[in-house]
Design a protein around this motif. Sequence first.
Motif, PDB file in Angstrom:
ATOM      1  N   VAL A 280       0.851  -1.183   0.000  1.00  0.00           N
ATOM      2  CA  VAL A 280       0.000   0.000   0.000  1.00  0.00           C
ATOM      3  C   VAL A 280       0.891   1.239   0.000  1.00  0.00           C
ATOM      4  CG1 VAL A 280      -1.742   1.267   1.305  1.00  0.00           C
ATOM      5  CG2 VAL A 280      -1.772  -1.241   1.288  1.00  0.00           C
ATOM      6  N   THR A 281       0.646   2.147  -0.937  1.00  0.00           N
ATOM      7  CA  THR A 281       1.464   3.368  -0.985  1.00  0.00           C
ATOM      8  C   THR A 281       0.606   4.633  -0.930  1.00  0.00           C
ATOM      9  OG1 THR A 281       1.453   3.239  -3.390  1.00  0.00           O
ATOM     10  CG2 THR A 281       3.363   2.304  -2.275  1.00  0.00           C
ATOM     11  N   ASP A 282      -0.702   4.499  -1.033  1.00  0.00           N
ATOM     12  CA  ASP A 282      -1.590   5.665  -0.958  1.00  0.00           C
ATOM     13  C   ASP A 282      -1.404   6.357   0.391  1.00  0.00           C
ATOM     14  OD1 ASP A 282      -3.642   7.423  -0.589  1.00  0.00           O
ATOM     15  OD2 ASP A 282      -5.237   6.065  -1.238  1.00  0.00           O
ATOM     16  N   PRO A 283      -0.966   7.622   0.392  1.00  0.00           N
ATOM     17  CA  PRO A 283      -0.667   8.307   1.661  1.00  0.00           C
ATOM     18  C   PRO A 283      -1.868   8.379   2.609  1.00  0.00           C
ATOM     19  CG  PRO A 283       0.074   9.617  -0.222  1.00  0.00           C
ATOM     20  CD  PRO A 283      -0.688   8.475  -0.783  1.00  0.00           C
ATOM     21  N   VAL A 284      -3.080   8.419   2.043  1.00  0.00           N
ATOM     22  CA  VAL A 284      -4.260   8.429   2.917  1.00  0.00           C
ATOM     23  C   VAL A 284      -4.277   7.168   3.784  1.00  0.00           C
ATOM     24  CG1 VAL A 284      -6.789   8.426   2.990  1.00  0.00           C
ATOM     25  CG2 VAL A 284      -5.577   9.843   1.291  1.00  0.00           C
ATOM     26  N   LEU A 285      -3.902   6.055   3.177  1.00  0.00           N
ATOM     27  CA  LEU A 285      -3.865   4.795   3.928  1.00  0.00           C
ATOM     28  C   LEU A 285      -2.589   4.676   4.755  1.00  0.00           C
ATOM     29  CD1 LEU A 285      -5.212   2.341   1.204  1.00  0.00           C
ATOM     30  CD2 LEU A 285      -6.413   3.130   3.255  1.00  0.00           C
ATOM     31  N   THR A 286      -1.448   4.976   4.166  1.00  0.00           N
ATOM     32  CA  THR A 286      -0.184   4.742   4.881  1.00  0.00           C
ATOM     33  C   THR A 286      -0.037   5.673   6.085  1.00  0.00           C
ATOM     34  OG1 THR A 286       1.050   6.215   3.415  1.00  0.00           O
ATOM     35  CG2 THR A 286       1.033   3.873   2.842  1.00  0.00           C
ATOM     36  N   ASP A 287      -0.687   6.835   6.020  1.00  0.00           N
ATOM     37  CA  ASP A 287      -0.633   7.757   7.167  1.00  0.00           C
ATOM     38  C   ASP A 287      -1.102   7.107   8.462  1.00  0.00           C
ATOM     39  OD1 ASP A 287       0.494   9.990   6.125  1.00  0.00           O
ATOM     40  OD2 ASP A 287      -1.143  11.329   6.740  1.00  0.00           O
ATOM     41  N   LYS A 288      -2.039   6.180   8.334  1.00  0.00           N
ATOM     42  CA  LYS A 288      -2.573   5.510   9.539  1.00  0.00           C
ATOM     43  C   LYS A 288      -1.549   4.583  10.174  1.00  0.00           C
ATOM     44  CE  LYS A 288      -7.260   5.755   7.816  1.00  0.00           C
ATOM     45  NZ  LYS A 288      -8.199   5.071   6.906  1.00  0.00           N
ATOM     46  N   TYR A 289      -0.479   4.313   9.451  1.00  0.00           N
ATOM     47  CA  TYR A 289       0.541   3.390   9.954  1.00  0.00           C
ATOM     48  C   TYR A 289       1.795   4.123  10.421  1.00  0.00           C
ATOM     49  CZ  TYR A 289      -2.315  -0.301   7.873  1.00  0.00           C
ATOM     50  OH  TYR A 289      -3.331  -1.166   7.560  1.00  0.00           O
ATOM     51  N   ARG A 290       1.722   5.456  10.480  1.00  0.00           N
ATOM     52  CA  ARG A 290       2.909   6.205  10.903  1.00  0.00           C
ATOM     53  C   ARG A 290       3.144   6.095  12.407  1.00  0.00           C
ATOM     54  NH1 ARG A 290       2.688  11.917   9.914  1.00  0.00           N
ATOM     55  NH2 ARG A 290       4.907  11.826  10.445  1.00  0.00           N
ATOM     56  N   PHE A 291       2.051   6.068  13.152  1.00  0.00           N
ATOM     57  CA  PHE A 291       2.155   6.104  14.613  1.00  0.00           C
ATOM     58  C   PHE A 291       1.584   4.835  15.232  1.00  0.00           C
ATOM     59  CE2 PHE A 291       1.420  10.399  13.029  1.00  0.00           C
ATOM     60  CZ  PHE A 291       2.470  11.100  13.606  1.00  0.00           C
ATOM     61  N   ASP A 292       2.108   4.468  16.390  1.00  0.00           N
ATOM     62  CA  ASP A 292       1.337   3.566  17.245  1.00  0.00           C
ATOM     63  C   ASP A 292       0.702   4.433  18.338  1.00  0.00           C
ATOM     64  OD1 ASP A 292       3.415   3.976  19.084  1.00  0.00           O
ATOM     65  OD2 ASP A 292       4.347   2.037  18.683  1.00  0.00           O
ATOM     66  N   ARG A 293       0.210   3.813  19.397  1.00  0.00           N
ATOM     67  CA  ARG A 293      -0.556   4.586  20.381  1.00  0.00           C
ATOM     68  C   ARG A 293       0.324   5.539  21.185  1.00  0.00           C
ATOM     69  NH1 ARG A 293      -4.408   1.305  24.415  1.00  0.00           N
ATOM     70  NH2 ARG A 293      -5.514   3.002  25.444  1.00  0.00           N
ATOM     71  N   ALA A 294       1.640   5.390  21.042  1.00  0.00           N
ATOM     72  CA  ALA A 294       2.539   6.302  21.744  1.00  0.00           C
ATOM     73  C   ALA A 294       2.608   7.657  21.049  1.00  0.00           C
ATOM     74  CB  ALA A 294       3.941   5.699  21.837  1.00  0.00           C
ATOM     75  N   ALA A 295       2.114   7.727  19.786  1.00  0.00           N
ATOM     76  CA  ALA A 295       2.081   8.990  19.035  1.00  0.00           C
ATOM     77  C   ALA A 295       3.433   9.704  19.055  1.00  0.00           C
ATOM     78  CB  ALA A 295       0.981   9.912  19.586  1.00  0.00           C
ATOM     79  N   ASP A 296       4.471   8.941  18.762  1.00  0.00           N
ATOM     80  CA  ASP A 296       5.844   9.456  18.743  1.00  0.00           C
ATOM     81  C   ASP A 296       5.946  10.665  17.800  1.00  0.00           C
ATOM     82  OD1 ASP A 296       8.556   9.871  18.440  1.00  0.00           O
ATOM     83  OD2 ASP A 296       9.030   7.775  18.006  1.00  0.00           O
ATOM     84  N   PRO A 297       6.282  11.832  18.313  1.00  0.00           N
ATOM     85  CA  PRO A 297       6.366  13.009  17.440  1.00  0.00           C
ATOM     86  C   PRO A 297       7.455  12.875  16.368  1.00  0.00           C
ATOM     87  CG  PRO A 297       7.193  13.518  19.656  1.00  0.00           C
ATOM     88  CD  PRO A 297       6.586  12.155  19.726  1.00  0.00           C
ATOM     89  N   GLY A 298       8.393  11.963  16.565  1.00  0.00           N
ATOM     90  CA  GLY A 298       9.461  11.781  15.578  1.00  0.00           C
ATOM     91  C   GLY A 298       9.103  10.834  14.442  1.00  0.00           C
ATOM     92  N   ALA A 299       7.830  10.436  14.337  1.00  0.00           N
ATOM     93  CA  ALA A 299       7.436   9.456  13.307  1.00  0.00           C
ATOM     94  C   ALA A 299       7.757   9.960  11.911  1.00  0.00           C
ATOM     95  CB  ALA A 299       5.941   9.152  13.417  1.00  0.00           C
ATOM     96  N   GLY A 300       8.248   9.067  11.062  1.00  0.00           N
ATOM     97  CA  GLY A 300       8.547   9.410   9.683  1.00  0.00           C
ATOM     98  C   GLY A 300       7.409   9.025   8.753  1.00  0.00           C
ATOM     99  N   THR A 301       7.682   9.124   7.450  1.00  0.00           N
ATOM    100  CA  THR A 301       6.686   8.787   6.432  1.00  0.00           C
ATOM    101  C   THR A 301       7.219   7.580   5.665  1.00  0.00           C
ATOM    102  OG1 THR A 301       6.112  11.105   6.266  1.00  0.00           O
ATOM    103  CG2 THR A 301       5.398   9.674   4.457  1.00  0.00           C
ATOM    104  N   PRO A 302       6.544   6.431   5.798  1.00  0.00           N
ATOM    105  CA  PRO A 302       7.106   5.218   5.184  1.00  0.00           C
ATOM    106  C   PRO A 302       6.957   5.233   3.675  1.00  0.00           C
ATOM    107  CG  PRO A 302       4.944   4.752   6.115  1.00  0.00           C
ATOM    108  CD  PRO A 302       5.268   6.176   6.480  1.00  0.00           C
TER     109      PRO A 302
END
Lengths: 453, 453
Positions: free
Chosen positions: A17-39
């Motif tokens: 999956v590469t659609d950013p609308v979908l992949t955005d949901k996989y950037r964070f876990d419940r810790a909501a790390d502010p340093g999350a990147g964009t896969p």
Amino acid sequence: MSVLDELTASLPDGVVVTDPVLTDKYRFDRAADPGAGTPLAVVRAMSTEQVQTALRWASEHRVAVVPRGAGTGLSGGSTALTGGIVLSTERMRDIAIDRLSRVAVVQPGLLNAEVKQAAAEAGLWYPPDPSSFEICSIGGNVATNAGGLCCVKYGVTSDYVLALEVVLADGRALRLGGPRLKDSAGLSLTKLFVGSEGTLGVVTEVTLRLMPPQPPPRTVVATFADTHAATEAIVAITSTLRPAMLEYMDRTTVNAVEDHLRMGLDRSAAALIVARTDTEGSTADRELAQMVAAFERCGAGEVVSTDDPAEGEAFTLARRQAIPAMEKKGKLLLEDVGVAVPRLPALVSGIEAIAAARDVTIALIAHAGDGNTHPLIVFDPADARAAQRAQTAFGEVMDLAIELDGTITGEHGVGRLKQPWLAAQVGDDVIDLSRRIKAAIDPLGIMNPGAVL
Amino acid sequence: MSVLDELTASLPDGVVVTDPVLTDKYRFDRAADPGAGTPLAVVRAMSTEQVQTALRWASEHRVAVVPRGAGTGLSGGSTALTGGIVLSTERMRDIAIDRLSRVAVVQPGLLNAEVKQAAAEAGLWYPPDPSSFEICSIGGNVATNAGGLCCVKYGVTSDYVLALEVVLADGRALRLGGPRLKDSAGLSLTKLFVGSEGTLGVVTEVTLRLMPPQPPPRTVVATFADTHAATEAIVAITSTLRPAMLEYMDRTTVNAVEDHLRMGLDRSAAALIVARTDTEGSTADRELAQMVAAFERCGAGEVVSTDDPAEGEAFTLARRQAIPAMEKKGKLLLEDVGVAVPRLPALVSGIEAIAAARDVTIALIAHAGDGNTHPLIVFDPADARAAQRAQTAFGEVMDLAIELDGTITGEHGVGRLKQPWLAAQVGDDVIDLSRRIKAAIDPLGIMNPGAVL
């Protein structure tokens, strides 16, 4: 063909999956790390073979891989990395139960609650019960060596994992352990992979030991006017018996849960303890009496016992809802510090002192019977200075746990958010040894880089 | 100054032993490996620092080190190597118990029975109970991940090890884990070292979780006219409840024990099962009734229950004396094969077929409740052809266990005697991964070479 196209072409439609609308949901876990990147992409594998394909590709192109279960991790172990892929096991959801051996063979994407349910349908019980059991996956439980409320008597995830199938960074699939209750054949690689947070490979199948059903529990609830007396009661109980649950909530969490659930909890109590026995008959009578006596000796206000499983369950639910209830109060920094139980009073009073000194709210819940606390630092993210004070307190709580010969994480894992504190707990030599083991298993360092080590 | 003189000079008098009269006693463990070598010296360390000194010296001179506890190992894990040293921890015997945390901090040379005794004096219980508990050391228990009779309910050594101090090949001393009941901080190195049979380092201190005292057990003994019915009864019991003990002895062992102890066991029974519950009151009544019903349904001859702990203990003693009793009958090759419990009937009948085909006596005892059997191959060492047939059967029993998705060792370890079968059980990829991990921790390969891997 781009490198990513090569991966997409090698897997069935819809897996990559590469659609950013979908992949955005996989950037964070419940810790909501502010340093999350964009896969680069999310690989939603449906089989071990697809995980192997993805890892072979990742090795070939030296692409970082962040394994992910249900995304309920609380330490940022599944924070996405820019330029890397997220490897989700959420679609691997098979389970097979063998009643005679009391064993379940489970794919990693199944939720903990679904494993419990399938076991119950076979007349059996899977004990580990993180508070998030309805939304967390068994693969994530294995990755973090998850605990829960019944661990004080029944142990953690590691105690139930008899075997694993894992895919290594180079794409090889290995079977570790087997459906045997005892096994001394070779190095304990199964145990090494449990709790390794995706840094050694991807778990693609788990063989779990199951138990006969738990007898109906009996519950006793006690309130305390001060937290020190409450923690002393915990020590008194655990030094003489093994309760099936021994949970702690402080005033802040009691009030947040009461706001959330309106169940009539005593908002004035400094601390509330929920204790359980799941023994039967005269043994249960004796254990309940011992717990009530310990509460009273330590100065409890109200002490209420119940044999009604539904009523007992209501108190357990209150405890389980503490994190969601606190999440409504502001942004949370979630701690998971643990100490030997006799040091619980010092840990709790030390945390109170940090909260006072840093002028932050720290709500405290705890799997108190095994010394594992969850201080929840709550703050207004719009207030930069408050956020800074919360961050300072976050570190100080871990420093305190280390000072008390405790751990920075009892059951959530180190992830990325606690990684800077790990060396202070375990020492540089252990970090060095862990890195050497990691390098022996994942020589290119593509498995969840930046997590744990 | 010779290389060995250098070691002797760096340690207090009496630590380095070179007198062949003394060192000869350290050539073999209880497996009596015919391939045992003659060590350069035996280092009888009295402290962690002395272990460090010895390992630094061994690393510098690339001398092989065979760690050794009480020398009761049954797989040749402590067989001495020519040109190497034996590092004995038998003189490291301190113990400290913290009642409030229910934790014991123990040096490796203390015997299992001494740990149990010290725990009992503090009003606590250390469960793991190898049959050899009176003569085996806790360090050896950790090295082999030893089990015993109560494991079916209470787990094995690994389940009780909270922390270790280990000395690596290069002489560094590391602390792994800590006195916390839950800990997800970093890779599970503590669990990796348990069961590693001295191939990764030397355990110099163990932190053990203790339990409140076990309630008085109630025992039921059943005899069977055929072994298949007996093993079916085992499966029936373990699929529905968790006994505190579920032990099996066949006719050959019953007769050997009866010759040895004269306690009135039924010499005609094909199999004898000793089962226990340590629950109380009505729960114990129910569990005993379930076990008796399972025995009767499977066609037991005599079924006798007793609430008298002394009488129950006599049957346990009979089971524990099985190996010493059989050692009087000839030379033994000791197996330790295990399977998932539902495969126990197939394992037992397969072993009987091997005994018949090879014309050897294989006595069988088993921690049947967890599928862990000890086939004891007995032969006259003076008869070369019998010895050869015994050796063939020894391998065939392990082949059979592997075929049944079982293990070549449930609790004794691989050592040197079972090393040739390990790859067939775990696969070449697991062997490769284990070797890489071993090399990461012991790059010179001086720690117990030839054992396990």
